[in-house]
Design a protein around this motif. Structure first.
Motif, short mmCIF file in Angstrom:
data_model
loop_
_atom_site.label_atom_id
_atom_site.label_comp_id
_atom_site.label_asym_id
_atom_site.label_seq_id
_atom_site.Cartn_x
_atom_site.Cartn_y
_atom_site.Cartn_z
N MET A 130 0.84 -1.19 0.00
CA MET A 130 0.00 0.00 0.00
C MET A 130 0.88 1.24 0.00
O MET A 130 1.95 1.27 0.60
N ALA A 131 0.44 2.27 -0.68
CA ALA A 131 1.17 3.53 -0.72
C ALA A 131 1.26 4.14 0.68
O ALA A 131 0.43 3.86 1.54
N ASP A 132 2.25 4.96 0.88
CA ASP A 132 2.42 5.62 2.17
C ASP A 132 1.25 6.54 2.44
O ASP A 132 0.78 7.27 1.56
N LYS A 133 0.81 6.54 3.69
CA LYS A 133 -0.26 7.42 4.13
C LYS A 133 0.35 8.62 4.84
O LYS A 133 1.26 8.45 5.66
N LYS A 134 -0.16 9.79 4.53
CA LYS A 134 0.26 11.01 5.21
C LYS A 134 -0.97 11.58 5.89
O LYS A 134 -2.01 11.78 5.26
N ILE A 135 -0.86 11.84 7.19
CA ILE A 135 -1.98 12.40 7.95
C ILE A 135 -1.96 13.92 7.78
O ILE A 135 -0.92 14.57 7.92
N ILE A 136 -3.13 14.47 7.46
CA ILE A 136 -3.28 15.91 7.27
C ILE A 136 -4.01 16.47 8.49
O ILE A 136 -5.01 15.91 8.93
N SER A 152 -8.62 10.81 11.59
CA SER A 152 -7.83 11.97 11.19
C SER A 152 -8.72 12.93 10.41
O SER A 152 -9.70 12.52 9.79
N GLN A 153 -8.36 14.21 10.42
CA GLN A 153 -9.10 15.18 9.62
C GLN A 153 -9.04 14.78 8.15
O GLN A 153 -10.02 14.93 7.43
N ALA A 154 -7.88 14.28 7.73
CA ALA A 154 -7.72 13.84 6.34
C ALA A 154 -6.51 12.92 6.26
O ALA A 154 -5.60 12.99 7.09
N VAL A 155 -6.52 12.09 5.22
CA VAL A 155 -5.40 11.19 4.95
C VAL A 155 -5.06 11.32 3.47
O VAL A 155 -5.95 11.24 2.61
N GLN A 156 -3.78 11.52 3.19
CA GLN A 156 -3.31 11.59 1.80
C GLN A 156 -2.63 10.29 1.42
O GLN A 156 -1.80 9.78 2.16
N VAL A 157 -3.01 9.77 0.26
CA VAL A 157 -2.36 8.61 -0.32
C VAL A 157 -2.09 8.98 -1.77
O VAL A 157 -3.03 9.24 -2.54
N GLY A 158 -0.82 9.04 -2.14
CA GLY A 158 -0.49 9.50 -3.49
C GLY A 158 -0.95 10.94 -3.64
O GLY A 158 -0.72 11.77 -2.77
N ASN A 159 -1.65 11.22 -4.75
CA ASN A 159 -2.13 12.59 -4.96
C ASN A 159 -3.58 12.77 -4.51
O ASN A 159 -4.18 13.81 -4.74
N LEU A 160 -4.15 11.76 -3.85
CA LEU A 160 -5.52 11.86 -3.36
C LEU A 160 -5.54 12.14 -1.87
O LEU A 160 -4.78 11.55 -1.10
N VAL A 161 -6.44 13.04 -1.48
CA VAL A 161 -6.63 13.38 -0.06
C VAL A 161 -8.08 13.07 0.28
O VAL A 161 -9.00 13.61 -0.34
N PHE A 162 -8.27 12.22 1.28
CA PHE A 162 -9.59 11.81 1.73
C PHE A 162 -9.91 12.59 2.99
O PHE A 162 -9.31 12.35 4.04
N MET A 163 -10.83 13.55 2.87
CA MET A 163 -11.19 14.41 3.99
C MET A 163 -12.35 13.79 4.76
O MET A 163 -13.38 13.45 4.18
N GLU A 214 -6.55 23.22 2.49
CA GLU A 214 -5.37 24.08 2.46
C GLU A 214 -4.21 23.44 3.24
O GLU A 214 -3.06 23.55 2.82
N ALA A 215 -4.52 22.77 4.34
CA ALA A 215 -3.46 22.08 5.10
C ALA A 215 -2.83 20.96 4.28
O ALA A 215 -1.66 20.62 4.48
N ALA A 216 -3.60 20.42 3.34
CA ALA A 216 -3.08 19.36 2.46
C ALA A 216 -2.29 19.93 1.29
O ALA A 216 -1.76 19.18 0.48
N GLY A 217 -2.24 21.25 1.18
CA GLY A 217 -1.51 21.87 0.07
C GLY A 217 -2.39 22.15 -1.13
O GLY A 217 -1.89 22.41 -2.22
N GLY A 218 -3.69 22.09 -0.95
CA GLY A 218 -4.62 22.34 -2.06
C GLY A 218 -5.63 23.40 -1.69
O GLY A 218 -5.38 24.26 -0.84
N SER A 219 -6.77 23.31 -2.32
CA SER A 219 -7.88 24.22 -2.06
C SER A 219 -9.16 23.48 -2.42
O SER A 219 -9.13 22.36 -2.93
N LEU A 220 -10.28 24.14 -2.20
CA LEU A 220 -11.55 23.51 -2.58
C LEU A 220 -11.64 23.30 -4.08
O LEU A 220 -12.41 22.46 -4.54
N GLU A 221 -10.85 24.03 -4.86
CA GLU A 221 -10.82 23.81 -6.31
C GLU A 221 -10.33 22.42 -6.66
O GLU A 221 -10.59 21.92 -7.74
N ASN A 222 -9.61 21.78 -5.74
CA ASN A 222 -9.08 20.44 -5.97
C ASN A 222 -10.06 19.34 -5.61
O ASN A 222 -9.76 18.16 -5.81
#
Length: 127
Positions: free
Chosen positions: A1-7, A20-31, A65-73
């Motif tokens: 499994m890809a590395d998980k990053k906690i946001i 967690s508030q969000a979890v990033q796997v690859g370029n996807l962030v699950f809020m 925004e904490a994940a490095g994106g915005s609602l546009e993403n």
């Protein structure tokens, strides 16, 4: 499994359970689902359904925004409401935060939500 990053964002409510508030796997962030909690007081916004919905999207915005994106993403939203009669108000508030092309979305009627709130929204970002 890809590395998980906690946001985490201090500008969104702290988790009120084992998640967690969000979890990033690859370029996807699950809020995780956001309810209308004021992040500073952890109190529920109760003035109106509109005020609750605005707070939910402000919380999601902070996490994005904490994940490095915005609602546009945002590519997908799931919206949960005990009263689907509020659907038009959700659309009205969403138009303040999103512009075309809009994310995919599902709206689900549920029996109840945490802390008795009227709306909860979760989302997926693609960074």
């Amino acid at each position: 499994m890809a590395d998980k990053k906690i946001i985490h964002s201090d500008n969104a409510p702290a988790a009120i359970g084992p998640y967690s508030q969000a979890v990033q796997v690859g370029n996807l962030v699950f809020m995780s689902g956001q309810i209308p909690l004021n992040p500073e007081t952890m109190e529920v916004i109760t003035e109106s359904f509109e005020a609750q919905t605005v707070q939910v999207f402000e919380n999601l915005k902070a996490v994005a925004e904490a994940a490095g994106g915005s609602l546009e993403n945002v590519v997908k939203l799931n919206i949960y409401m005990p009263d689907l009669g509020n659907f038009a108000k959700v659309n009205e508030v969403m138009e303040r935060y999103f512009s075309a092309p809009y994310p995919a979305r599902a709206a689900l009627g549920v029996k109840e939500l945490p802390k008795g709130v009227d709306v909860e929204v979760e989302g997926i970002l693609a960074l």
